[in-house]
Scaffold this active site. Structure first.
Site, mmCIF file in Angstrom:
data_model
loop_
_atom_site.group_PDB
_atom_site.id
_atom_site.type_symbol
_atom_site.label_atom_id
_atom_site.label_comp_id
_atom_site.label_asym_id
_atom_site.label_seq_id
_atom_site.Cartn_x
_atom_site.Cartn_y
_atom_site.Cartn_z
ATOM 1 N N ASP A 82 -5.356 5.998 -18.517
ATOM 2 C CA ASP A 82 -4.777 5.826 -17.466
ATOM 3 C C ASP A 82 -3.378 5.247 -17.759
ATOM 4 O OD1 ASP A 82 -4.641 5.778 -14.764
ATOM 5 O OD2 ASP A 82 -4.614 3.680 -14.621
ATOM 6 N N ASP A 104 1.934 8.619 -16.783
ATOM 7 C CA ASP A 104 2.903 8.344 -15.544
ATOM 8 C C ASP A 104 4.206 8.400 -15.936
ATOM 9 O OD1 ASP A 104 4.151 7.318 -13.258
ATOM 10 O OD2 ASP A 104 3.266 5.331 -13.417
ATOM 11 N N HIS A 181 0.619 -1.112 -7.231
ATOM 12 C CA HIS A 181 -0.272 -1.506 -8.328
ATOM 13 C C HIS A 181 -0.219 -3.235 -8.190
ATOM 14 C CE1 HIS A 181 0.905 2.265 -10.263
ATOM 15 N NE2 HIS A 181 -0.395 2.311 -10.052
ATOM 16 N N GLY A 182 -1.517 -3.800 -8.507
ATOM 17 C CA GLY A 182 -1.404 -5.097 -8.502
ATOM 18 C C GLY A 182 -1.689 -5.633 -6.988
ATOM 19 N N GLY A 210 -3.652 1.416 -6.826
ATOM 20 C CA GLY A 210 -3.342 0.263 -6.060
ATOM 21 C C GLY A 210 -4.190 0.065 -4.914
ATOM 22 N N ASN A 231 -8.248 4.394 -8.218
ATOM 23 C CA ASN A 231 -8.347 3.489 -9.174
ATOM 24 C C ASN A 231 -8.010 2.117 -8.731
ATOM 25 O OD1 ASN A 231 -7.536 5.846 -10.427
ATOM 26 N ND2 ASN A 231 -5.937 5.016 -11.672
ATOM 27 N N THR A 234 -7.306 -4.648 -10.373
ATOM 28 C CA THR A 234 -6.892 -6.062 -10.060
ATOM 29 C C THR A 234 -7.865 -7.009 -9.227
ATOM 30 O OG1 THR A 234 -4.595 -5.359 -9.576
ATOM 31 C CG2 THR A 234 -4.902 -7.434 -8.920
#
Length: 392
Positions: A82, A104, A181-182, A210, A231, A234
């Protein structure tokens, strides 16, 4: 051996209106927790190896454990590389044992993203590997606070998505509709109307990056609009961190192992919650029945050389050949051996492990292989037998 084709797994989820969890494998505690969750829920699962994590762990050392966990599982598993940063990253993931890759290049201009993704698709599909593309930009870094990695979110356009999928040939598409993300402050505002238009415009499953911080209702709406892979890392890391902090507070700070007590269970509980929410619980049997099993193959040459060629000379030839052969996409490992029993028909063996049956043709037709074989190998071989083997 329920390691299956990633495209088949995601396709099943897409057709049956649920989503597969692609859970980030931060370390062995995460790996064990994720696999226990999938086994407990009888669910298909994707093990996500995130390139940004490799600064803190050796990918090539972790991968054998990931592969072993997948192969001994009783539920269908796929292994995905990933957020690679380059075509070389994708090749590294394939070589190590992943059967899906995502590089990406979404931060690039549309045309550059398209051409680079198309090249990766051509390379990976030739090896039988699933490819995920990304269009639109999802800011942030997995496992970290999004505000520490600022970047302007760029939403995915349905019209561009249609052209991107058609011209690249990606198997699934990660889209940007408001997630990051995160960790982010507050609840993300998702553009479901945009997502619905993207679903209508493309013919492949959609992916959301995310997922941390979304509500149950938001997840359900995403899945209803074509999202078949989510995905998720976190929130797993947050669960692990809470467990460690609780252990520290409980005066267990004198022992490293004591601090890690409960981390695996914390990861498992969060992964199980997601598996149930996303609808993949109880799907293992039907996915196994409808998905192609994934097998590495071995291209094996048993051979002899004239008595005038010493073992050191053939070793030197193979050592030089290994350097060029290992760089061929789809090659996972190369071993050279000699027989130890006296009187055997062949004295030497060259074994090349490849990603899939599809990769055999790529390997045999690759200029580096043909150059080595025709210039260095076959001229010194007297007789041989070649076999292509697949684990049964």
């Amino acid at each position: 051996m329920p390691l299956v084709h990633l495209s088949d797994m995601i396709g099943h989820a897409y057709r049956h209106n649920y989503a597969v969890g692609a859970f980030g494998v931060g370390n062995l505690h995460f790996l064990e927790g994720i696999m226990q969750a999938a086994e407990n829920r009888r669910a298909p699962v994707v093990l996500n190896l995130i390139e940004s994590h490799f600064e803190n762990q050796d990918f090539e050392i972790l991968m054998p454990a990931v592969t072993a966990a997948a192969r001994r599982a009783a539920v269908p598993v796929a292994i995905n590389f990933d957020h690679g940063t380059s075509p070389a990253s994708a090749e590294r993931g394939i070589r190590a044992g992943c059967n899906g890759v995502m590089v990406d290049t979404s931060a690039l201009p549309f045309s550059d993203n398209l051409w680079q993704t198309r090249d990766i698709v051509a390379m990976a599909h030739a090896c039988g590997i699933t490819v995920e593309g990304e269009l639109g930009y999802v800011p942030g870094v997995e496992g970290e606070n999004a505000k520490n990695h600022p970047g302007e979110l760029a939403y995915t356009s349905a019209a561009e998505a249609a052209g991107f999928v058609e011209r690249t040939g990606v198997d699934c598409l990660a889209v940007s509709i408001g997630t990051v993300h995160g960790k982010m402050k507050g609840v993300p505002k998702l553009d479901y109307a945009r997502l619905a238009k993207i679903k209508e415009a493309v013919s492949v499953p959609l992916v959301i990056h995310g997922g941390t911080g979304l509500s149950d209702d938001q997840f359900r709406k995403l899945i209803a609009n074509g999202v078949a892979k989510i995905n998720y890392y976190t929130a797993l890391a947050d669960a692990a961190n809470r467990s460690i902090r609780e252990n520290f507070t409980a005066e267990r700070k004198g022992s490293h192992n004591a601090l890690l007590t409960g981390v695996r269970d914390a990861v498992r509980e969060e992964a199980e919650r997601c598996i149930h929410l996303w609808g993949s619980s109880g799907r293992a049997a039907e996915v196994l029945a409808q998905c192609r099993p994934w097998h590495d193959v071995e291209h094996v040459v048993f051979y002899n050389v004239p008595a005038t060629i010493s073992e050191s000379e053939i070793t030197s030839i193979l050592r030089e050949g290994r350097k060029s052969l290992e760089a061929i996409p789809g090659v996972r490992s190369i071993s050279t051996n000699r027989t130890i029993q006296p009187g055997g028909e062949y004295r030497f063996c060259l074994s090349i492990r490849l990603a899939s049956k599809t990769a055999i043709e790529v390997f045999q037709n690759h200029p580096a292989q043909q150059r080595f074989a025709n210039t260095h190998f076959w001229p010194v071989v007297t007789d041989h037998i070649t076999l292509n083997l697949e684990e049964s």
